[in-house]
Scaffold this active site. Structure first.
Site, PDB file in Angstrom:
ATOM      1  N   PRO A   1      72.877  32.336  43.561  1.00  0.00           N
ATOM      2  CA  PRO A   1      72.149  32.019  42.321  1.00  0.00           C
ATOM      3  C   PRO A   1      72.808  32.497  41.034  1.00  0.00           C
ATOM      4  CG  PRO A   1      71.196  33.958  43.339  1.00  0.00           C
ATOM      5  CD  PRO A   1      72.268  33.475  44.288  1.00  0.00           C
ATOM      6  N   CYS A   2      74.024  33.056  41.113  1.00  0.00           N
ATOM      7  CA  CYS A   2      74.585  33.680  39.912  1.00  0.00           C
ATOM      8  C   CYS A   2      74.856  32.696  38.776  1.00  0.00           C
ATOM      9  CB  CYS A   2      75.853  34.455  40.254  1.00  0.00           C
ATOM     10  SG  CYS A   2      77.193  33.472  40.935  1.00  0.00           S
ATOM     11  N   HIS A   3      75.045  31.413  39.088  1.00  0.00           N
ATOM     12  CA  HIS A   3      75.326  30.431  38.035  1.00  0.00           C
ATOM     13  C   HIS A   3      74.118  29.558  37.698  1.00  0.00           C
ATOM     14  CE1 HIS A   3      79.500  31.530  38.326  1.00  0.00           C
ATOM     15  NE2 HIS A   3      79.590  31.137  39.593  1.00  0.00           N
TER      16      HIS A   3
END
Length: 214
Positions: A166-168
């Site tokens: 989910p980092c982007h």
């Protein structure tokens, strides 16, 4: 829309229920799950059977069926793959996917978890999952393999699942909202989960019918 690209859990729940209503209308087989304990956490699940990696490269991954089709042994005149074909080589050409959409408190966004297994129950390896990613994403995967698609423990079940990291997500959704507003395509009834899954789902074989947005 989503100016920050993130959601609170309460906003996630609202989007979740709206998503389920849209799924019901288009007869898509998403289900609502709820964790045990004092704080009930809700998330989405879906089972889907689709052509395996080798077969998919020949005929395309559009050939999917729902869990109710029991691995494709029911006949359907509209299917391009016949019942006889399915019965003859189903072990090597079809995979069962289980998708979970779970809210991440750390990132403030939904996360797509999934497993892929053969009919004998054996899980597909991470290396095979990487190889199954459509060609259009290969360049990005080459440089971001471990931050794009990895294996993680399921936050509620405690078992290994694959995860689209989910980092982007927040940045991506913020950009989508910004472009939509610039082009005056802001739609008041847009659903965060529909937009997000339509964008990231195809990486791992999950496609959202366009009817979700109508």
């Amino acid at each position: 829309m989503w100016n920050t690209g993130t959601l609170s859990y309460e906003e996630f729940e609202n989007e979740l229920f709206d998503f389920l209503e849209r799924a019901r209308k288009v007869r898509d087989s998403w289900n609502l799950e709820c964790t045990k304990g004092k704080r009930k956490v809700k998330y989405l699940t879906k089972n889907q059977v689709q052509l395996g990696f080798d077969k998919a490269s020949e005929v395309g991954t559009e050939e999917t069926c729902t869990e109710e089709m029991k691995w494709g042994v029911e006949e359907d005149d509209n299917d391009s793959v016949t019942s006889g074909q399915l019965e003859s080589d189903i072990n090597k050409t079809f995979l069962k996917y289980e998708y979970h959409v779970i809210y991440s408190t750390s990132y403030g966004v939904p996360v797509l978890y999934f497993t892929a297994s053969r009919q004998d129950g054996k899980l597909v390896s991470l290396e095979e999952v990487w190889k199954s990613v459509p060609d259009v994403y290969h360049e990005r995967l080459e440089f971001e393999k471990w931050t794009l698609l990895t294996q993680q423990e399921h936050p509620h079940l405690g078992v290994p699942f694959y995860q689209l990291h989910p980092c982007h997500t927040a940045d991506m959704m913020k950009k989508i909202a910004s472009v939509a507003e610039e082009q005056e395509n802001h739609v008041s009834n847009a659903n965060y989960l529909v937009t997000w899954l339509s964008t990231v789902g195809p990486i791992v074989g999950l496609k959202i019918p366009p009817e979700y947005s109508t």
